[in-house]
Design a protein around this motif. Sequence first.
Motif, short mmCIF file in Angstrom:
data_model
loop_
_atom_site.label_atom_id
_atom_site.label_comp_id
_atom_site.label_asym_id
_atom_site.label_seq_id
_atom_site.Cartn_x
_atom_site.Cartn_y
_atom_site.Cartn_z
N GLY A 1 42.09 32.42 61.34
CA GLY A 1 41.12 32.44 62.01
C GLY A 1 40.78 30.22 62.48
O GLY A 1 39.96 29.91 62.60
N SER B 1 44.82 30.78 68.37
CA SER B 1 43.97 31.45 68.42
C SER B 1 44.05 31.86 70.32
O SER B 1 45.64 31.85 69.89
N THR C 1 41.29 35.43 63.07
CA THR C 1 42.03 35.44 63.71
C THR C 1 41.00 35.03 65.59
O THR C 1 40.31 36.23 65.55
N THR C 2 40.06 33.73 66.07
CA THR C 2 39.42 34.06 67.10
C THR C 2 40.28 34.13 68.31
O THR C 2 41.46 34.24 68.63
N HIS D 1 45.82 27.73 71.67
CA HIS D 1 45.52 28.73 71.98
C HIS D 1 46.19 29.32 72.92
O HIS D 1 46.99 28.85 74.25
#
Length: 315
Positions: free
Chosen positions: A3, A30, A52-53, A276
Amino acid sequence: MSGGIGRLGQPSNGPADRAQRAQAFIGAASLEVSAKAMPALRAEAARIAPGTTISIPYLPSEDDTARLAAVRAVRELGFEPMPHLSARRIVSRAALEHFIDRAVIDAGVERCLLIAGDLSTPAGPFADSASIIESGVLDRAGIKVVAVGGHPQGHPVMTSADRWRVLERKCQLIEARSMKPLIITQFAFDADSVLTWLNELRSRGITPPVLAGVPGPASIARLVRYAAMCGVSASTSMLSRYGISIGRLLGRAGPDVFVDRLVDGLTEAHGQVSPHLFPFGGIAQSMEWVAHYRMRAGELMTQDGCRPPHPPSQG
């Protein structure tokens, strides 16, 4: 995956150093996961690091009930939910307040991503993401991090000068309300264009962390289709730099070349930059790719006589 948001160190001093940087970079990734893909996220949860986002897009086909169910599911799985807010699709201030309040209370949401949205005429009082920031709804509800978009390969309706002016202003507005800005870029196929954009971002004194959009592994035809849908440049030369041959549209492609180039090009001067992932080929396929990429890096370190680093910190 972690994260946290990774910071790459000094330029590579050899294969082992580069492999360690690659592991740290991909370990801080992410994920973009829609509300309808929550069952797939649940099935792959054991392969994703706690904290984790998980970025949850604002889709016109889904309502706030579905979005709130998604942020709760993400939190219950032990991840950090980051719902998107599409300014021009929000019908009223009351609707925004209700959604944010419930997201904070029910799922401990602390971060969100703001986009203007694709409506030419706003459905309510918010014409753009800046108007949401200035409303005070987010900071009063307890939001701590506000993400805004970055566009390394251009924007369909804004000039380059306008893009930089708007991005800088939004970051300033977020900080003025005692929140932290975060920049998430649209996915791209050309790592060099991302690195060039990052160079200019930092040279302008814009310092927030960046999540660099990475197209996850998928069929080549699907990648090209998503690029067209999202207005992402996908010329033949650009796709070739990603590792795609237009002559084999029936094949599949992953972001190995793209991520390798980012890892090689990023330095301390770029500040905090993490990947991302947009899992266009599905979450399972993206997680398989992440595992393969980290394994490849680990093998390189072992071959070079370097002990693999500890796993990235979680949370």
